[in-house]
Design a protein around this motif. Structure first.
Motif, PDB file in Angstrom:
ATOM      1  N   GLY A  80      39.876  41.748  24.165  1.00  0.00           N
ATOM      2  CA  GLY A  80      38.798  40.542  24.631  1.00  0.00           C
ATOM      3  C   GLY A  80      39.524  41.238  26.210  1.00  0.00           C
ATOM      4  O   GLY A  80      39.904  42.046  26.729  1.00  0.00           O
ATOM      5  N   ALA A  81      38.455  39.929  27.036  1.00  0.00           N
ATOM      6  CA  ALA A  81      38.635  39.978  28.244  1.00  0.00           C
ATOM      7  C   ALA A  81      39.979  39.594  28.826  1.00  0.00           C
ATOM      8  O   ALA A  81      40.400  40.725  29.882  1.00  0.00           O
ATOM      9  CB  ALA A  81      37.919  39.118  28.702  1.00  0.00           C
ATOM     10  N   SER A  82      40.994  39.375  27.774  1.00  0.00           N
ATOM     11  CA  SER A  82      42.738  39.412  28.077  1.00  0.00           C
ATOM     12  C   SER A  82      43.192  40.463  28.012  1.00  0.00           C
ATOM     13  O   SER A  82      44.080  40.830  29.067  1.00  0.00           O
ATOM     14  CB  SER A  82      42.761  38.204  27.281  1.00  0.00           C
ATOM     15  OG  SER A  82      43.001  37.009  27.441  1.00  0.00           O
ATOM     16  N   PHE A  85      42.489  42.056  31.986  1.00  0.00           N
ATOM     17  CA  PHE A  85      43.314  41.601  33.061  1.00  0.00           C
ATOM     18  C   PHE A  85      44.470  42.298  33.163  1.00  0.00           C
ATOM     19  O   PHE A  85      44.918  42.393  34.345  1.00  0.00           O
ATOM     20  CB  PHE A  85      44.001  39.869  32.074  1.00  0.00           C
ATOM     21  CG  PHE A  85      43.387  38.514  32.271  1.00  0.00           C
ATOM     22  CD1 PHE A  85      42.106  39.054  32.288  1.00  0.00           C
ATOM     23  CD2 PHE A  85      43.983  37.820  31.327  1.00  0.00           C
ATOM     24  CE1 PHE A  85      40.611  37.991  32.250  1.00  0.00           C
ATOM     25  CE2 PHE A  85      42.715  36.467  31.198  1.00  0.00           C
ATOM     26  CZ  PHE A  85      41.172  36.456  31.787  1.00  0.00           C
ATOM     27  N   TRP A 107      40.971  30.794  33.990  1.00  0.00           N
ATOM     28  CA  TRP A 107      41.084  31.943  33.423  1.00  0.00           C
ATOM     29  C   TRP A 107      42.124  33.568  35.168  1.00  0.00           C
ATOM     30  O   TRP A 107      41.862  34.449  34.402  1.00  0.00           O
ATOM     31  CB  TRP A 107      40.079  32.917  32.562  1.00  0.00           C
ATOM     32  CG  TRP A 107      39.428  32.045  31.860  1.00  0.00           C
ATOM     33  CD1 TRP A 107      38.888  31.365  31.064  1.00  0.00           C
ATOM     34  CD2 TRP A 107      40.763  32.309  30.444  1.00  0.00           C
ATOM     35  NE1 TRP A 107      38.913  30.941  30.022  1.00  0.00           N
ATOM     36  CE2 TRP A 107      39.426  31.584  29.605  1.00  0.00           C
ATOM     37  CE3 TRP A 107      41.302  33.040  30.361  1.00  0.00           C
ATOM     38  CZ2 TRP A 107      40.310  31.263  28.280  1.00  0.00           C
ATOM     39  CZ3 TRP A 107      42.013  33.001  28.422  1.00  0.00           C
ATOM     40  CH2 TRP A 107      41.223  31.821  28.091  1.00  0.00           C
ATOM     41  N   ASN A 155      32.066  33.147  36.343  1.00  0.00           N
ATOM     42  CA  ASN A 155      32.032  31.964  35.979  1.00  0.00           C
ATOM     43  C   ASN A 155      33.144  31.038  35.200  1.00  0.00           C
ATOM     44  O   ASN A 155      33.510  32.040  34.319  1.00  0.00           O
ATOM     45  CB  ASN A 155      30.668  31.798  34.745  1.00  0.00           C
ATOM     46  CG  ASN A 155      30.448  30.261  34.408  1.00  0.00           C
ATOM     47  OD1 ASN A 155      29.553  29.497  34.950  1.00  0.00           O
ATOM     48  ND2 ASN A 155      31.139  30.066  33.329  1.00  0.00           N
ATOM     49  N   THR A 157      34.533  29.174  32.948  1.00  0.00           N
ATOM     50  CA  THR A 157      34.241  28.440  31.532  1.00  0.00           C
ATOM     51  C   THR A 157      35.061  27.254  31.321  1.00  0.00           C
ATOM     52  O   THR A 157      34.257  25.681  30.114  1.00  0.00           O
ATOM     53  CB  THR A 157      34.731  29.604  29.895  1.00  0.00           C
ATOM     54  OG1 THR A 157      35.231  30.935  30.621  1.00  0.00           O
ATOM     55  CG2 THR A 157      34.213  29.577  28.987  1.00  0.00           C
ATOM     56  N   SER A 179      32.683  37.268  31.539  1.00  0.00           N
ATOM     57  CA  SER A 179      32.875  37.178  30.044  1.00  0.00           C
ATOM     58  C   SER A 179      31.284  35.436  29.737  1.00  0.00           C
ATOM     59  O   SER A 179      31.356  35.660  29.128  1.00  0.00           O
ATOM     60  CB  SER A 179      34.127  36.386  29.877  1.00  0.00           C
ATOM     61  OG  SER A 179      35.186  37.934  29.967  1.00  0.00           O
ATOM     62  N   GLY A 198      33.900  39.599  27.678  1.00  0.00           N
ATOM     63  CA  GLY A 198      34.173  39.389  26.367  1.00  0.00           C
ATOM     64  C   GLY A 198      32.671  38.851  26.140  1.00  0.00           C
ATOM     65  O   GLY A 198      31.956  38.537  26.625  1.00  0.00           O
ATOM     66  N   GLN A 200      31.804  37.300  23.131  1.00  0.00           N
ATOM     67  CA  GLN A 200      31.533  36.267  22.086  1.00  0.00           C
ATOM     68  C   GLN A 200      31.323  34.728  22.800  1.00  0.00           C
ATOM     69  O   GLN A 200      31.343  34.220  22.267  1.00  0.00           O
ATOM     70  CB  GLN A 200      32.670  36.150  21.687  1.00  0.00           C
ATOM     71  CG  GLN A 200      33.603  35.459  22.904  1.00  0.00           C
ATOM     72  CD  GLN A 200      34.653  36.813  22.636  1.00  0.00           C
ATOM     73  OE1 GLN A 200      34.831  37.834  23.195  1.00  0.00           O
ATOM     74  NE2 GLN A 200      35.768  35.929  23.490  1.00  0.00           N
TER      75      GLN A 200
END
Ligand code: PMP
Length: 368
Positions: A80-82, A85, A107, A155, A157, A179, A198, A200
């Motif tokens: 994931g994007a996490s 990080f 985020w 962006n 979210t 993301s 990510g 999704q």
């Protein structure tokens, strides 16, 4: 109501999110046996010719759609994007250097928290005190000369803000968490050092993280080969064409189908036109009488996540309950901000936006 052979609601979820119906239908049709392969995509070896060609085609379509220059690598990762990080500072932030972060949303705040565990971070600007209701302006940025990179979130979210023009970082590489808006509009890859997302929201199902990185920055990862865990090193993934270990084969396949679908729609310029129309309709309704209140500063409003509130939390609860019953699913705002959030990514149908607008009118008439 969007209908196919089965009943489908309008899915306003922030991610995982709605996928194009033709993509779901193709997945369904070919799930048991891929044409010419005679095995399910869930079963094939990631070392097979069939999967190599799925991966290569997905990369080629990403390159075409994003106009990705030849000196950038496209990586298919997990976590994931996490995980980015952490990976971004692990790879790009050398000891003794400083990374600048623009604290423009929840985020971004999480990205900052992780980067601080790795190295020296300068928060170049923050709108946290304003509940991230607007984006920091260029004139507010306190950038470090010669920084390792500047991190931004194009962006946001949760708060529903989106950069129309990316911050100017001079010669310092821009690292962008895209993301929730990657491939919803044209993107100037050449302005970036690294882009991550990510999959999704606009790109595909959960399980895949896309990283686009400029080759000269990979040298920082090469230098850290001995020190960094292998799986956290961009250079390892680049050298192995994202096949160092087993990639999320199904998510790559499905994302590839979504890329093809975007190409069929006319690419990113066409996507942006539809997204502007959808977002325009929703914001026009929010602004029509003042009954609804958009939470993001007008000039920073996101076309992906439209956030708005009602006069009282009671009314908001009622709005969520009644809209859900009407087949408008997932409109509850993120728990950090409350209110409502309509996520209207690429694959979200325009008639779903029309349905929400008419629901909002009815709701106002009955309760206003
Ligand atoms: N960054 C942004 C802008 C996001 O919207 C999200 C997820 N909603 C994340 C990072 C975290 O992504 P993931 O769940 O893939 O780790």
């Amino acid at each position: 109501m969007a209908t196919t052979a089965v009943h489908r609601v309008f899915n306003f979820a922030a991610g995982p999110a709605v996928l194009p119906l033709p993509v779901l239908e193709e997945i369904q049709r070919d799930l048991i046996a891929l044409p010419g392969v005679h095995m399910s995509v869930l079963e094939i070896s990631h070392r097979s010719k069939a999967f190599e060609s799925i991966l290569a085609q997905a990369e080629a379509d990403i390159r075409t759609l994003g106009g990705v220059p030849a000196n950038y690598k496209v990586l298919f990762l997990q976590g994931g994007a996490s995980t980015q990080f952490s990976m971004v500072p692990m790879n790009l932030l050398d000891a003794g250097a400083t990374a600048d972060y623009i604290d423009c949303g929840s985020w971004a705040e999480k990205a900052i928290k992780e980067a601080k565990k790795i190295g020296t971070v300068n928060v170049a600007a923050s709108t946290k005190a304003e509940n991230y209701g607007r984006l920091p302006r260029q004139s507010e940025l306190r950038l470090t000369p010669g920084a390792a990179y500047v991190h931004v979130t194009s962006n946001n979210t949760i708060e529903g803000t989106e950069y129309k023009t990316l911050p100017d970082t001079g010669t310092v590489p821009l690292v962008n968490d895209t993301s929730s808006d990657m491939f919803s509009r044209p993107i100037d890859v050449a302005r970036h050092g690294l882009i991550y997302a990510g999959a999704q929201k606009n790109m595909g199902p959960a399980g895949l993280t896309i990283v686009i990185v400029r080759e000269d920055l990979l040298q920082r990862s090469v230098a850290k080969k001995a020190a960094l865990p292998t799986m956290f090193n961009y250079a390892v993934h680049a050298e192995n064409s994202s096949l160092y270990n087993t990639p999320p084969a199904f998510a790559v396949y499905a994302t590839g189908l979504v890329m093809k679908w975007i190409l069929q729609q006319g690419g990113l310029t066409a996507m942006a036109a539809v997204n502007e129309r959808k977002g325009g309709k929703l914001y026009a309704e929010i602004d029509r009488t003042g009954y609804y209140r958009g939470t993001a500063a007008r000039e920073d409003r996101s076309l992906m996540n439209v956030t708005f509130r009602l006069g009282t939390e009671e009314l908001e609860k009622q709005f969520i309950k009644e809209s859900t019953a009407a087949g408008l699913d997932g409109l509850k705002g993120h728990r950090a901000v409350g209110g409502m959030r309509a996520s209207i990514y690429n694959a979200f149908p325009e008639d779903g936006v029309d349905a929400l607008v008419s629901f909002m009118r009815d709701f106002e008439q009955k309760n206003g």
